[in-house]
Write an enzyme that holds these catalytic residues in place. Structure first.
Site, PDB file in Angstrom:
ATOM      1  N   GLY A 149      17.792 -34.410  -0.487  1.00 54.79           N
ATOM      2  CA  GLY A 149      18.214 -33.643   0.890  1.00 54.79           C
ATOM      3  C   GLY A 149      19.226 -32.484   0.502  1.00 54.79           C
ATOM      4  N   GLU A 156       9.371 -11.015  -1.895  1.00 61.08           N
ATOM      5  CA  GLU A 156      10.191 -10.149  -1.808  1.00 61.08           C
ATOM      6  C   GLU A 156      11.587 -10.515  -2.138  1.00 61.08           C
ATOM      7  OE1 GLU A 156       7.661  -9.656   0.164  1.00 61.08           O
ATOM      8  OE2 GLU A 156       6.475  -7.903  -0.331  1.00 61.08           O
ATOM      9  N   HIS A 177      -0.046   0.011  10.255  1.00 58.95           N
ATOM     10  CA  HIS A 177       0.102  -1.386   9.680  1.00 58.95           C
ATOM     11  C   HIS A 177       1.673  -1.321   9.366  1.00 58.95           C
ATOM     12  CE1 HIS A 177      -1.753   0.137   6.208  1.00 58.95           C
ATOM     13  NE2 HIS A 177      -1.108  -0.706   5.635  1.00 58.95           N
ATOM     14  N   HIS A 178       2.374  -2.248   9.501  1.00 57.65           N
ATOM     15  CA  HIS A 178       3.808  -2.599   8.940  1.00 57.65           C
ATOM     16  C   HIS A 178       4.744  -1.722   9.869  1.00 57.65           C
ATOM     17  CE1 HIS A 178       1.715  -4.102   5.781  1.00 57.65           C
ATOM     18  NE2 HIS A 178       2.058  -3.453   4.879  1.00 57.65           N
ATOM     19  N   GLU A 181      24.040 -29.187  -1.060  1.00 59.21           N
ATOM     20  CA  GLU A 181      23.779 -27.722  -0.448  1.00 59.21           C
ATOM     21  C   GLU A 181      24.886 -27.682   0.495  1.00 59.21           C
ATOM     22  OE1 GLU A 181      23.648 -26.353  -2.926  1.00 59.21           O
ATOM     23  OE2 GLU A 181      21.792 -27.189  -3.920  1.00 59.21           O
ATOM     24  N   ASN A 218      18.688 -35.342  -5.044  1.00 54.89           N
ATOM     25  CA  ASN A 218      19.508 -36.490  -4.145  1.00 54.89           C
ATOM     26  C   ASN A 218      18.955 -36.625  -2.697  1.00 54.89           C
ATOM     27  OD1 ASN A 218      20.410 -33.956  -3.869  1.00 54.89           O
ATOM     28  ND2 ASN A 218      22.585 -34.526  -4.098  1.00 54.89           N
ATOM     29  N   ASP A 234       0.834  -1.230   0.118  1.00 50.21           N
ATOM     30  CA  ASP A 234       0.117  -0.115   0.034  1.00 50.21           C
ATOM     31  C   ASP A 234       0.839   1.259   0.241  1.00 50.21           C
ATOM     32  OD1 ASP A 234       0.667  -1.082   2.319  1.00 50.21           O
ATOM     33  OD2 ASP A 234      -1.389  -0.542   3.440  1.00 50.21           O
ATOM     34  N   ASP A 287      17.126 -30.135  -5.008  1.00 49.31           N
ATOM     35  CA  ASP A 287      15.924 -30.293  -4.842  1.00 49.31           C
ATOM     36  C   ASP A 287      15.849 -29.455  -3.323  1.00 49.31           C
ATOM     37  OD1 ASP A 287      17.640 -32.031  -3.329  1.00 49.31           O
ATOM     38  OD2 ASP A 287      16.048 -33.560  -3.266  1.00 49.31           O
ATOM     39  N   GLY A 331      26.583 -17.315  -0.742  1.00 54.18           N
ATOM     40  CA  GLY A 331      25.792 -18.733  -0.534  1.00 54.18           C
ATOM     41  C   GLY A 331      24.560 -18.858  -0.085  1.00 54.18           C
TER      42      GLY A 331
END
Lengths: 601, 601
Positions: A506, A79, A144-145, A510, A504, A56, A477, A447
């Site tokens: 899991g 975002e 708000h926010h 990573e 693979n 808004d 994945d 990373g």
């Protein structure tokens, strides 16, 4: 082509003109809304896409964006993904910047990790936050926010304070009289220093009219000129060392050669001198990986032995735009003494132990090339290892990491944009030479897992603008689950990336499973129906999905013309063994493990 | 039951004992790893779930979590969702806290909007960031997840600086000797002040052994005792005003009555005195909405006229835990003069214009109840409007907002946990009385869209712990896209929420289309195949999805026993008209529009 000095002087002239302009009160010039002034500057910077979400406090500005003839609103799913997209866009769209628009508080904070990543990796991104009106900023109602509390203390500036940690400059627009110069200031910082800047746009100023006079003078992207005396001294020093090294010199190219826009200067240097050239992981594709004097990736003790030997035994190393982070240096295992190194940076030069602040590489490199030109015959005699990737012969049909990367290497075409997620993908692809004019995109220092999905969205838009070829993503994945919704934005805009999902089961890939907790449940993730995903996200007709479980299946798919033509968005689920990882990742994990060691229970 | 004074003194005794303990060096006590000390404290606080993601700086601690007998690792899809889940868990699990574990830099920054929301709305959440070892923090190498730059300046403290804006206290653990007291300090702040706290855990200290002696003394959740003389004075003042008002007194309950744990005290007050009671939106379900003296929701000029008249004409208003944000007050349109108001807060009391800092409601309310007890006969004569929701008779089969909310109101059961996304859902549900012991969960002040999805995950876990009934989510299609992956975590853990997806093609419902840009494309979103979603996220066998396009279809579904029994996770896509919105949202949007007005082009 103008000389470096002339361009640099022109930039200085433009800067001074802008300064004069901001000191003069111009009447009679065409008035322009502040929001449109900002958009005009972005158009000059060749921005064609704006990422973000409506909220808004930014809707008034969004009306202007939607009505703008050359800047399109992308409209992301969240975002963080929008910030990632702006980052990916800026990486591929050279000489431009990425732009992300969020709303006050909630929106901007959701984006902050994406902005911090751009800060860390030196990517020029403008973060615009739509904020309450200047009146509300003064009276501070509990909107708000806001961070309202029972005592009516509201920290309206908390978000700015947070943003200051992850941007190089901030413009808190509160006054129409300084709005234009503030916008210009942060944009100039963004393009010359290649890092994120932050700008707040209050609802009541978006349509305020100001003079458009300043727009006639373009923003300068060139850094301030080098001091000619110091520069001449530095060139002499460099020439002396090259001579002493008897042309046993190598060039090592890294991230900042890309970020600070010296690709063409580096290219001149390497082709004119003939010195062997290597790249750090973050500098991959800064120079062509097919160039006959290119030897591959140097990454400290993780490098291939031949590369390691050649780089570390050279008498002199010209290091261009280095960024010595753990994953970019084989966990800080460079074996290159300072006494044999010359470092070229955007705003300083180091010759052995001597520092020359203010001597930037953009101007310096062409002068160095001109000076060293003569030594090319001898330099060309220094041998360079062949940078090739051989597909191993394995006696099974399992898609191993060792087989996968060289195999997809054959699939790449010139001008492809290749995006690799941190972990398995970014390490796996290091050893693979990428084709002519391809662009490698990865977030090796920051990373943040999941980054590539948003980044691919931005990269694919930029690739279209730049006349590049396909955009190809490699993601695990686990990582894809973090940011998966952004695939629907690709679908919405008719982008057609090829997405390899390395399944693979899991977070093996990573980094973490190999770093620690190999058998731990916290590294498991739930298995999704990956081939059903694009259909659910709105892409039944415009997408195609595949699962491949064997080498033969993958090879057959890669060799299929319609697949390679990338006429639709395509997702390939690649089934790979759980405890397999690329060579370089395993070695990196061993090194990290030592420094990260937990005391045993 | 002990008296308030006795409990409060006991708390003070415990606090002082802890202080003494931290000043004494205890030898011979059972040693415990710092990581386990933290877990032991969390167990004492009845924490059963930890949210977050693995990352290389928190893996050592994660081993301890995975091995802990009563605290389970949830393993979210991303950090923002994890923070939302911790927030939702804390809201439903009274007398406990939410816990989110992230890694250094990337992870913690991704979570920051979730933490800021908990700060804004006063929810006790502990954010643990796994960080590099204390040695690395001193030498500051350019690790991944750092803000490295070419000049080797690394802002290791940037994340702490960012966190300081959104947490009430921080413990930067760097020394084993102070680790226990630091952990206790921030946890005590978290539970007594009901706001987020931030704690960094370096890799090398997780397994360091410390004394476990302090664990024998529980952390105190009671605020410091009120000064008895001031308290007595305040009670006299209140009694005087009540007498002057001739018992024409109403009670208005708001957010902090829930957050600061005075539900039972408020219940005593209202039932013993018989004063009519109303609730602000953020206080919904703080008192039973079926209580015969409960009149419904007061939200300034947006209130139903009858409620507005009754509240604003009362001679005296006892306001308990008020939080006067825009959306909680009908855009600041309370018509209640300070001269007729007594405000009870967690750490202060206001009697008309007089402030009494340090006089908190937890102790004060029972004493006020005891004193005002006598006036109940007269008070009970003050009429209270009936709080009921009538299903309108409409001559079409379209699922209108006006029909939808009262209809689902009939579907609710006692002890249901009802989660409503900011916008259409949070405004739509205001007018619907919720059943006995149901829990209403919404983020009305912070208003971060997508929040409910993570929050529902946490709320559903907490509901299980608390012996509550079903968890029911109302979310718009636009909002769900922000955080959608968290549905897969619900599937993984066998949770069985009912998810109503209000599909009206865009951000209509999430405030912005009604605030601005009704016909603008930036408020459109792409349409997903919502009924295919749970299948793709891993729930083919354990989920069920439906689309309803008419009133009849929805009614039939709600009346189906197997649906109402919620034996599987269920998603209902509810097709609703694009430009329809609940009464209260339309009115709020009109009010916001006035203050947010953009100058016309």
């Amino acid at each position: 082509m103008s000389t470096p000095q002339a361009s640099s002087l022109q930039a200085e002239v433009d800067r001074l003109r802008l300064q004069v302009e901001s000191l003069q009160v111009k009447d009679g010039s065409e008035p322009i809304a502040i929001g449109n002034y900002l958009l005009a500057r972005l158009e000059q910077l060749k921005v064609t896409k704006m990422f973000g979400l409506p909220g808004d406090f930014n809707l008034g500005f969004l009306d202007l964006v939607e009505d703008h003839p050359t800047i399109d609103w992308v409209g992301n799913c969240n975002e963080l993904n929008a910030a990632y997209a702006a980052d990916g866009y800026a990486r591929v769209k050279e000489h431009s910047i990425g732009v992300v628009l969020t709303t006050f508080g909630v929106g901007e904070l959701s984006a902050i990790n994406g902005i911090a990543g751009a800060f860390s990796e030196m990517v020029p991104v403008l973060h615009i936050a739509g904020v309450p009106s200047t009146t509300q900023q003064k009276t501070k109602p509990m909107l708000h926010h806001t961070l309202g509390d029972g005592r009516q203390v509201i920290l309206y500036d908390a978000y700015i304070k947070a943003a200051e940690n992850f941007s190089i400059s901030q413009a808190i627009i509160t006054d129409k009289n300084t709005a234009a110069s503030e916008i210009d200031r942060v944009l100039t910082d963004c393009i010359t220093r290649a890092r994120p800047v932050y700008l707040t746009l209050p609802t009541n100023l978006v349509y305020e009219k100001i003079s458009s006079e300043r727009l006639k003078i373009p923003l300068s992207r060139l850094p301030p000129p080098n001091d000619p005396d110091v520069e001449a001294f530095v060139i002499d020093e460099i020439a002396k060392l090259v001579e002493e090294a008897a042309d046993d010199v190598i060039i090592l190219v890294d991230a900042c050669a890309i970020r600070h826009d010296v690709r063409s200067e580096v290219n001149e240097l390497i082709t004119k001198t003939g010195f062997p050239v290597y790249s750090a992981p973050m500098g991959k594709t800064a120079v062509s990986e097919n160039y006959q004097r290119y030897g591959g990736i140097y990454v400290g003790s993780i490098s291939h032995p031949d590369i390691k030997e050649k780089v570390e035994s050279a008498k002199l190393i010209l290091s261009i735009g280095c960024l010595k982070s753990d994953f970019n240096t084989g966990n800080f295992t460079y074996s290159i003494p300072t006494s044999r190194t010359i470092e070229f940076h955007s705003d300083n030069t180091k010759v052995q132990y001597a520092a020359f602040p203010g001597i930037g590489m953009k101007e310096l490199l062409p002068l160095v090339t001109a000076r060293l030109h003569a030594c090319s015959a001898v330099a060309r005699a220094v041998p360079v290892p062949d940078f090739t990737a051989v597909i191993p012969q394995e006696d099974n049909n399992v898609i191993s990491q060792a087989w996968f990367w060289p195999r997809v290497g054959r699939f790449f075409q010139p001008k492809d944009v290749i995006v690799a997620e941190t972990g398995t993908s970014s390490f796996g692809i290091l050893d693979i030479p990428l084709p002519e004019k391809s662009v490698f995109v990865s977030q090796i220092l920051w990373g943040s897992i999941g980054w590539t999905v948003g980044s691919t969205l931005g990269a694919a838009f930029a690739a279209r603008d730049m006349g590049l070829n396909r955009t190809i993503l490699f993601v695990g994945d686990g990582s894809l689950q973090l940011t998966v919704q952004e695939l629907s934005v690709m679908l919405k805009h008719g982008l057609r990336p090829i997405i390899f999902v390395l399944n693979n089961s899991g977070y093996t890939i990573e980094a973490s499973r190999f770093l620690h907790g190999k058998e731990r449940k916290y590294n498991d993730i739930s298995n999704w129906n990956w081939t059903g995903l694009l259909g659910v996200l709105g892409g039944t007709d415009v997408s195609k999905s595949y699962t491949v479980t064997t080498k033969d299946e993958l090879s057959a798919l890669l060799d299929t013309q319609s697949f390679a033509d990338a006429g639709k968005i395509q997702l390939v689920e690649v089934m790979m063994p759980k405890f397999d990882a690329p060579r370089a990742l395993v070695q990196q994990a061993e090194l990290s493990g030592k420094t990260n060691a937990y005391v045993a229970i």
